[in-house]
Design a protein around this motif. Structure first.
Motif, PDB file in Angstrom:
ATOM      1  N   ARG A  43      43.759  22.421  34.766  1.00 57.32           N
ATOM      2  CA  ARG A  43      43.204  23.611  35.425  1.00 57.32           C
ATOM      3  C   ARG A  43      41.683  23.523  35.534  1.00 57.32           C
ATOM      4  NH1 ARG A  43      46.555  26.991  38.312  1.00 57.32           N
ATOM      5  NH2 ARG A  43      48.601  27.014  37.331  1.00 57.32           N
ATOM      6  N   ARG A  47      39.377  23.194  39.292  1.00 53.66           N
ATOM      7  CA  ARG A  47      38.243  23.988  39.786  1.00 53.66           C
ATOM      8  C   ARG A  47      37.058  23.087  40.106  1.00 53.66           C
ATOM      9  NH1 ARG A  47      33.606  26.007  37.712  1.00 53.66           N
ATOM     10  NH2 ARG A  47      32.752  27.809  38.804  1.00 53.66           N
ATOM     11  N   HIS A 221      50.794  20.815  32.418  1.00 53.17           N
ATOM     12  CA  HIS A 221      51.671  21.139  33.544  1.00 53.17           C
ATOM     13  C   HIS A 221      53.145  21.200  33.139  1.00 53.17           C
ATOM     14  CE1 HIS A 221      49.167  21.140  37.273  1.00 53.17           C
ATOM     15  NE2 HIS A 221      48.290  20.680  36.396  1.00 53.17           N
ATOM     16  N   ASP A 229      52.700  34.030  30.865  1.00 50.59           N
ATOM     17  CA  ASP A 229      52.904  35.339  31.489  1.00 50.59           C
ATOM     18  C   ASP A 229      52.369  36.475  30.634  1.00 50.59           C
ATOM     19  OD1 ASP A 229      54.019  34.101  33.608  1.00 50.59           O
ATOM     20  OD2 ASP A 229      56.101  34.641  33.162  1.00 50.59           O
ATOM     21  N   LEU A 232      48.598  36.498  30.781  1.00 51.67           N
ATOM     22  CA  LEU A 232      48.112  36.968  32.072  1.00 51.67           C
ATOM     23  C   LEU A 232      48.237  38.483  32.184  1.00 51.67           C
ATOM     24  CD1 LEU A 232      49.404  34.198  34.497  1.00 51.67           C
ATOM     25  CD2 LEU A 232      47.015  34.876  34.145  1.00 51.67           C
ATOM     26  N   HIS A 236      45.088  40.927  32.802  1.00 46.58           N
ATOM     27  CA  HIS A 236      45.097  41.800  33.972  1.00 46.58           C
ATOM     28  C   HIS A 236      44.865  43.250  33.555  1.00 46.58           C
ATOM     29  CE1 HIS A 236      46.887  44.299  37.199  1.00 46.58           C
ATOM     30  NE2 HIS A 236      46.372  43.359  37.998  1.00 46.58           N
ATOM     31  N   ASN A 332      37.121  26.406  28.814  1.00 46.95           N
ATOM     32  CA  ASN A 332      37.725  27.517  29.533  1.00 46.95           C
ATOM     33  C   ASN A 332      36.783  28.705  29.430  1.00 46.95           C
ATOM     34  OD1 ASN A 332      39.661  28.962  30.983  1.00 46.95           O
ATOM     35  ND2 ASN A 332      40.602  29.764  29.109  1.00 46.95           N
ATOM     36  N   VAL A 366      44.931  30.910  28.342  1.00 48.27           N
ATOM     37  CA  VAL A 366      45.128  31.298  29.740  1.00 48.27           C
ATOM     38  C   VAL A 366      43.931  30.826  30.552  1.00 48.27           C
ATOM     39  CG1 VAL A 366      45.552  33.198  31.340  1.00 48.27           C
ATOM     40  CG2 VAL A 366      46.418  33.319  28.985  1.00 48.27           C
ATOM     41  N   ASP A 369      40.931  30.511  35.967  1.00 49.82           N
ATOM     42  CA  ASP A 369      41.324  30.536  37.378  1.00 49.82           C
ATOM     43  C   ASP A 369      42.587  31.365  37.584  1.00 49.82           C
ATOM     44  OD1 ASP A 369      40.262  27.233  38.551  1.00 49.82           O
ATOM     45  OD2 ASP A 369      39.166  29.031  37.999  1.00 49.82           O
ATOM     46  N   LEU A 370      43.534  31.266  36.647  1.00 50.55           N
ATOM     47  CA  LEU A 370      44.756  32.052  36.777  1.00 50.55           C
ATOM     48  C   LEU A 370      44.477  33.539  36.608  1.00 50.55           C
ATOM     49  CD1 LEU A 370      47.485  29.953  34.901  1.00 50.55           C
ATOM     50  CD2 LEU A 370      46.956  30.041  37.344  1.00 50.55           C
ATOM     51  N   ASP A 373      43.118  34.694  39.856  1.00 51.73           N
ATOM     52  CA  ASP A 373      44.213  34.778  40.825  1.00 51.73           C
ATOM     53  C   ASP A 373      45.014  36.061  40.623  1.00 51.73           C
ATOM     54  OD1 ASP A 373      43.509  32.393  41.968  1.00 51.73           O
ATOM     55  OD2 ASP A 373      44.982  31.194  40.849  1.00 51.73           O
ATOM     56  N   ARG A 374      45.310  36.396  39.381  1.00 55.69           N
ATOM     57  CA  ARG A 374      46.115  37.580  39.112  1.00 55.69           C
ATOM     58  C   ARG A 374      45.358  38.857  39.492  1.00 55.69           C
ATOM     59  NH1 ARG A 374      50.487  39.088  35.717  1.00 55.69           N
ATOM     60  NH2 ARG A 374      51.160  36.942  36.074  1.00 55.69           N
TER      61      ARG A 374
END
Length: 991
Positions: A43, A47, A221, A229, A232, A236, A332, A366, A369-370, A373-374
């Protein structure tokens, strides 16, 4: 007949090793596997690759790594080391391409060799050449093999530059790369030497294969699709509705940023500020990083007027032993959202930031970038990271390339543009500072200057301000340069000249004295070497005061002498008219001691050296007074105080300090409690795992106690009765005794599970040897570490001394005593239940402690120091004089020595190991001292060798190399500055 081929058994062993490695590669799984073929991008890499594809890369993601190397540099060995490094770490020879529309990484074949071009260059041109080389872009599609360049300033003066791409390396990786390069360089240099003298010698054993980054990316990956999940959802919910801080952009954006794309403001902080911030954090169970991060939030709140703030910090994906030694991009970004509303106190805001930080650390896996995105378009700008426009960090000393036989100095290479719009940094080194870095295209210059000033003022104010002071009041201190200034300037009782001097930005302390019948006199302490002269300070006062308020003279001191209550002690200020003779038992003992050793009764202000005193007499006088008065005193105390009046005042202060110390009644070593003080002859059993430390009150001992405390090891500290209170602390039991009390030594050793013997008489070798005999006789379990000296090598014939080399005559009595003590210890190791033994030989020990600080002022190094201070001519040995290519000193930082010694508790070396931080040539030491003192040395090179400067040995220190790796502030320049520059919080000289 010599042959370049290994013998048959060795060849078979090598083939077997390779076969096993291939078999392991076929069966390995997880982050340590060795799959071949293209691998997906991690990840973090994705970027970076995207930035390159969008044309946002340029030189922003070049990672230049430059070091000034003084000493003999083997460029061929450096090229071999770099080649070996790239062979070992596939990420350093990886290209980035697309397969079926998706980016991937492919490992390129290992290069046969990597060129290291050498370019002659004047030091004044170095910055331009380095920047030009570092700005050359990489082509990710063809590979990111690191580039090398060496600038040759002189035969033994080079600057080595390695340039990496950020897609293949991060900060922790750079430290590993530096360590491996040094080890590979040393192996290559020795192999070349061995080949020259013994062709066909067996090659060095291969190093274990490190984990590879492509395997880490594959593992990332392969993780379960729903693994992230929950994290994230957490991010969020936490960041929903958050917006990046509104930073004031430039009114007229610069049209050409090629020359200065990045701006920065650095504000020096008082030396005591980092320690005060650490204490503030300790009270709130927060790390120094959390305190500095809170200061960044407070500054941003003040500068933007916003309550809902987001600041990014660096996280890492490095977890577990499987990733140990992994070179690659594992960083990160963690966005921290903090509410600064309600005008909270700093303590309250600190709790909020600490809670946010602890929460973020539960979800570091986490990828940022994710998260973006979220959150959707509201959190994404053109570069995809606009939610985090501001970052914060604590910065230590930068990484340097420390090659054997050379002295390393970090070189800043300015390239590229800041990766974020605004970054706050607390520089936590021996020269602390507040740093603000910003993108000139994104932030107004005036606003950046204001933010930098506010951040520095707030950090400074925190050192003394109450924890419950609201931010609105705390940040009113904007512009204050010293925490003491805000308090002392309000002291209406201070003389106006004293208040002005205290507010001077280049002074750390000042006093004005009006002696009876004499002129007004001022005394000042410079914050740093090279500050204003006494004449300039007096002119500064004349510009601001009436003539009758200006002192007749300003005298610069290392530190203002203070009485036990903290007030300036006028008795110990130089240049004052005669005062009444001191009275009392301390003064009587001092007067009698001077008379007994020097043959005449002194006047109160007679100088010890003017009366015929010398260093040995100072030691004898200190021992006499210490025994008579049972107060801590050293020969260095006598040499610094010098007069009966000053020595008497010093003893009065020590007596008051001891009376104020809070020690409970004596207990046995095994009893619980904050501290204990026991008689050495008293039987007892200490806590399990207790380490006995002798010499705990000395300079080396102070660093040993800190290192042991940091590791949570219980300590039994040997100290004389008059000094026992000096080492009392949590986790430390104090056993009273010294090296002459042999029965007490035996009892103390029997009470502990490990021994670190760091005490020495220095002048009475028979006492040292007898003490070692007693301790070894009582030693029955656990490891034993003896802090020895390189003097035990005597005078070897060559210029390089390998660990455990035989000693050569002549040996000084001190060196022979060390050698005899080592022999007694090593013979006993491993017998009768005893553990392993380690004899750690050290050279000069330097560090920010008075007992170490004065090693620079006396002895061989003192010859240079005093000559420069006094402007006297001095001839230093010319390289080649007497048949030796180099003359200088080996040295070790006190903290590094402590780490090395303590590491031997867990991993004994079962023999002799050297503890060397570096080597410095006399010429380079003189140049460094001249610069720090702000004086020009009157030194010349000569074929005549000054007897005190006849040192020409380099000492290898392989066995303890990892523990000796320098931490921030432990480089030569920093440690010399800490020993020369006055420090307001330095430890008193004690025994």
């Amino acid at each position: 007949m010599a042959t370049d081929r290994p013998a048959a058994p060795a060849l078979q062993e090598e083939l077997l090793r390779r076969a096993r490695e291939r078999a392991a590669a076929r069966t390995a799984t997880g982050p340590g596997s060795t799959d071949r073929g293209p691998a997906p991008l991690s990840r973090a890499q994705h970027r970076m690759w995207l930035m390159d594809r969008l044309g946002h890369d340029g030189a922003s993601y070049s990672v230049p790594f430059a070091t000034r190397l003084r000493g003999p540099l083997d460029v061929d060995a450096l090229a071999s080391a770099l080649t070996g490094l790239v062979r070992r770490h596939e990420i350093l020879r990886t290209r980035y391409v697309q397969r079926n529309g998706e980016p991937c990484q492919e490992v390129l074949p290992a290069p046969e060799s990597i060129a290291v071009p050498v370019v002659p260059a004047d030091p004044a041109e170095a910055a331009r050449l380095l920047a030009a080389e570092a700005r050359r872009p990489f082509d990710l599609a063809t590979g990111t093999v690191p580039r090398a360049l060496v600038l040759r300033h002189g035969p033994q003066d080079h600057t080595a530059l390695l340039t990496f791409h950020h897609i293949s390396i991060d900060g922790p990786s750079l430290e590993m790369v530096a360590d491996e390069l040094a080890a590979l360089y040393e192996t290559a240099a020795r192999s070349r030497e061995a080949s020259a003298t013994a062709p066909g010698s067996h090659p060095a054993q291969p190093r274990p294969r490190p984990p590879q980054y492509a395997d880490f990316a594959r593992h990332e990956h392969r993780a379960a699709p729903g693994r992230l999940d929950e994290g994230l959802r957490h991010w969020h919910a936490l960041l929903d509705g958050a917006a990046p801080p509104r930073l004031p952009g430039p009114a007229h954006p610069p049209t050409d940023l090629t020359a200065r794309p990045t701006g920065s403001h650095t504000t020096p902080l008082a030396p005591e500020v980092p320690a005060a911030l650490r204490e503030l954090g300790r009270r709130h169970q927060a790390t120094p990083f959390t305190v500095a991060l809170t200061a960044a939030f407070a500054t941003l709140h003040r500068g933007t007027g916003q309550d809902d703030l987001v600041i990014g910090i660096a996280g890492t994906h490095r977890r577990g032993t499987a990733m140990r030694g992994l070179v690659g991009l594992c960083v990160n970004t963690l966005p921290l959202r903090v509410d600064a509303s309600g005008d909270p106190s700093f303590g309250t805001l600190l709790k909020r930031v600490r809670a946010a930080l602890l929460d973020a650390q539960q979800h570091t896996d986490v990828p940022f970038d994710l998260i973006v995105d979220r959150l959707g378009a509201a959190a994404r700008g053109a570069d995809g990271t606009s939610l985090v426009r501001v970052t914060a960090d604590v910065l230590g000393a930068p990484t340097t390339l420390r090659l054997p036989g050379t002295d390393a100095e970090y070189v800043e290479v300015g390239v590229g543009e800041a990766k974020f719009d605004l970054s706050f940094g607390l520089v936590d080194t021996d020269r602390p500072a507040a740093l603000v870095q910003y993108r000139r295209a994104a932030l107004d210059e005036e606003a950046a200057t204001g933010l930098g000033a506010t951040y520095a003022a707030l950090l400074t104010a925190l050192a003394t301000a109450p924890d419950d002071l609201p931010l609105s009041q705390l940040t009113e201190a904007e512009g204050v340069q010293l925490p003491s200034t805000a308090v002392e300037l309000g002291d209406s009782d201070a003389h106006p000249a004293e208040r002005i001097l205290r507010s001077h930005p280049h002074l750390s302390d000042a006093a004005v004295v009006s002696p009876p019948g004499g002129p007004l006199l001022a005394y000042a302490v410079l914050r740093e070497i090279g500050g204003p002269s006494p004449a300039e300070l007096r002119a500064h006062l004349r510009d601001r005061l009436a003539a009758d308020l200006v002192p007749a003279a300003v005298t610069l001191l290392d530190v203002l002498p203070r009485a036990a209550d903290g007030t300036v002690d006028p008795v110990r200020l130089p240049g004052l008219p005669s005062l009444p003779a001191p009275e009392g038992p301390h003064a009587d003992a001092v007067r009698e001691g001077f008379a007994a050793l020097l043959g005449r009764t002194p006047a109160p202000d007679d100088d010890f050296f003017a009366l015929g005193g010398h260093s040995l007499a100072a030691v004898q006088l200190a021992e006499r007074l210490r025994r008579a008065l049972t107060l801590p005193l050293t020969g260095l105390d006598i040499m610094q105080a010098r007069t009966p009046r000053a020595v008497s005042a010093l003893l009065d202060g020590r007596a008051a300090e001891r009376a104020a110390a809070s020690l409970r009644p004596a207990t046995r070593p095994g009893q619980t409690g904050r501290t204990s003080r026991t008689a050495a002859g008293q039987p007892g059993r200490a806590r399990t795992g207790t380490v006995l430390v002798t010499g705990a009150t000395g300079g080396v001992g102070s660093f040993l106690l800190r290192e042991l405390a940091a590791q949570g090891r219980p300590v039994l500290a040997l100290a004389r009765p008059e000094s026992a209170h000096l080492v009392a602390a949590d986790g430390v039991d104090v056993v009273e005794g010294d090296l002459t009390d042999l029965d007490g030594l035996r009892t103390a050793v029997r009470s502990a599970d490990a021994v670190i013997h760091a005490a020495s008489t220095f002048t009475r070798p028979e006492v040292d040897v007898a003490a070692m005999d007693a301790m070894v006789d009582a030693w029955s379990r656990g490891p034993f570490v003896f802090v020895s000296s390189v003097d035990a090598y005597g005078h070897p014939g060559g210029g390089r001394v390998v660990e455990e080399s035989p000693s050569h005559e002549p040996l000084s009595p001190y060196g022979r005593a060390k050698l005899d003590c080592e022999a007694r210890l090593l013979r006993a190791a491993g017998t009768a239940g005893r553990g392993g033994a380690s004899a750690v030989r050290s050279p000069l020990v330097w560090g920010p402690h008075d007992r170490l600080r004065d090693q620079l002022r006396w002895g061989a190094t003192g010859v240079l120091y005093q000559a420069i201070r006094e402007g006297r001519p001095l001839a230093v040995p010319r390289p080649g004089a007497g048949g030796h290519a180099w003359y200088g000193a080996a040295w070790v930082h006190g903290a590094a020595l402590a780490r090395a010694v303590v590491s031997c508790l867990d991993t004994p070396v079962h023999g002799v190991a050297n503890a060397i931080s570096g080597h410095v040539a006399w010429q380079d030491l003189a140049a460094e001292l001249s610069q720090l003192l702000g004086l020009k040395g009157n030194l010349e090179e000569s074929d005549d060798i000054h007897p005190d400067l006849d040192h020409h040995w380099h000492y290898d220190s392989d066995r303890l190399a990892r523990a000796l790796r320098p931490l921030p502030g432990e480089d030569l320049a920093s440690v010399l500055a800490s020993m020369i520059t006055p420090s307001l919080d330095r430890q008193p000289t004690r025994t």
